[in-house]
Design a protein around this motif. Structure first.
Motif, short mmCIF file in Angstrom:
data_model
loop_
_atom_site.label_atom_id
_atom_site.label_comp_id
_atom_site.label_asym_id
_atom_site.label_seq_id
_atom_site.Cartn_x
_atom_site.Cartn_y
_atom_site.Cartn_z
N GLN A 40 72.91 23.55 41.10
CA GLN A 40 72.13 24.66 41.63
C GLN A 40 72.32 25.90 40.76
O GLN A 40 73.36 26.05 40.09
CB GLN A 40 72.54 24.96 43.06
N ALA A 41 71.36 26.79 40.81
CA ALA A 41 71.47 28.05 40.09
C ALA A 41 72.75 28.77 40.52
O ALA A 41 73.09 28.79 41.70
CB ALA A 41 70.26 28.93 40.36
N LEU A 90 74.74 29.36 35.80
CA LEU A 90 73.57 28.67 35.27
C LEU A 90 72.29 29.15 35.93
O LEU A 90 72.27 29.50 37.13
CB LEU A 90 73.72 27.17 35.44
N LYS A 91 71.22 29.16 35.13
CA LYS A 91 69.90 29.58 35.58
C LYS A 91 68.90 28.44 35.37
O LYS A 91 69.13 27.58 34.51
CB LYS A 91 69.43 30.79 34.77
N PRO A 92 67.81 28.44 36.11
CA PRO A 92 66.79 27.39 35.88
C PRO A 92 66.32 27.33 34.43
O PRO A 92 66.01 26.25 33.93
CB PRO A 92 65.67 27.80 36.83
N ASP A 93 66.30 28.47 33.74
CA ASP A 93 65.90 28.48 32.33
C ASP A 93 66.87 27.73 31.43
O ASP A 93 66.55 27.47 30.26
CB ASP A 93 65.76 29.92 31.82
N GLY A 142 72.65 12.95 18.39
CA GLY A 142 73.03 11.96 19.39
C GLY A 142 71.95 11.83 20.43
O GLY A 142 70.82 12.30 20.24
N GLN A 143 72.29 11.22 21.55
CA GLN A 143 71.30 11.00 22.60
C GLN A 143 71.10 12.22 23.48
O GLN A 143 70.12 12.30 24.24
CB GLN A 143 71.69 9.79 23.46
N GLY A 144 72.03 13.18 23.41
CA GLY A 144 71.93 14.37 24.24
C GLY A 144 72.41 14.11 25.66
O GLY A 144 72.66 12.97 26.07
N THR A 145 72.55 15.20 26.40
CA THR A 145 72.92 15.10 27.81
C THR A 145 72.01 16.04 28.60
O THR A 145 71.81 17.19 28.22
CB THR A 145 74.41 15.40 28.03
N GLN A 146 71.45 15.53 29.70
CA GLN A 146 70.46 16.26 30.47
C GLN A 146 71.12 17.24 31.43
O GLN A 146 72.03 16.87 32.18
CB GLN A 146 69.59 15.27 31.27
N VAL A 147 70.64 18.48 31.41
CA VAL A 147 71.08 19.50 32.35
C VAL A 147 69.86 19.96 33.15
O VAL A 147 68.84 20.34 32.56
CB VAL A 147 71.72 20.69 31.62
N ILE A 148 69.98 19.90 34.45
CA ILE A 148 68.89 20.36 35.32
C ILE A 148 69.47 21.39 36.29
O ILE A 148 70.43 21.09 37.02
CB ILE A 148 68.26 19.22 36.12
N VAL A 149 68.91 22.59 36.26
CA VAL A 149 69.37 23.66 37.13
C VAL A 149 68.26 23.95 38.14
O VAL A 149 67.17 24.37 37.76
CB VAL A 149 69.72 24.92 36.33
N SER A 150 68.56 23.73 39.40
CA SER A 150 67.56 23.96 40.44
C SER A 150 67.68 25.37 41.00
O SER A 150 68.77 25.94 41.05
CB SER A 150 67.74 22.94 41.56
N SER A 151 66.57 25.92 41.40
CA SER A 151 66.57 27.29 41.92
C SER A 151 66.79 27.32 43.43
O SER A 151 66.80 26.29 44.09
CB SER A 151 65.24 27.96 41.58
#
Length: 119
Positions: free
Chosen positions: A13-14, A86-89, A110-119
């Motif tokens: 979460q944000a 963390l911010k949604p942006d 590399g394959q990267g790692t996903q970050v998702i920030v919800s508002s």
């Protein structure tokens, strides 16, 4: 050639925090620094932060200054990115890559790692 494995991403979460890790193998010290980049959906990949292997000097993109901290463990050839407030942006796929300053050296994504920030 260097091999890179990113980890630590997730859904948060944000206002929350995450710690990303980048494990480097091969010849990571050929470049004087390691950086984090990120790519948001529909946008170009952008620089986030970099740290030098020798003396730990850091440099940050303006949007993350004061919220993100990059560090390294030379013995483990691992670079970390502590992300606070963390911010949604901040949502995107995060990658590490060898650099000189902010400039990429080589092509070792590399394959990267996903970050998702919800508002």
């Amino acid at each position: 050639q260097v091999q890179l494995v990113e980890s630590g991403g997730g859904l948060v979460q944000a206002g929350g925090s995450l710690r990303l890790s980048c494990a480097a193998s091969g010849r990571p010290f050929r470049s004087n620094a390691m950086a984090w980049f990120r790519q948001a959906p529909g946008k170009e990949r952008e620089f986030v932060a970099t740290v030098t292997w020798t003396d730990g000097r850091t440099d940050y993109a303006d949007p993350v200054k004061g919220r993100f901290t990059i560090s390294r463990d030379n013995a483990k050839t691992t670079v970390y990115l502590q992300m606070n407030s963390l911010k949604p942006d901040d949502t995107g796929v995060y990658y590490c890559h060898p650099t000189v300053g902010r400039r990429l050296t080589g092509d070792s994504w590399g394959q990267g790692t996903q970050v998702i920030v919800s508002s």
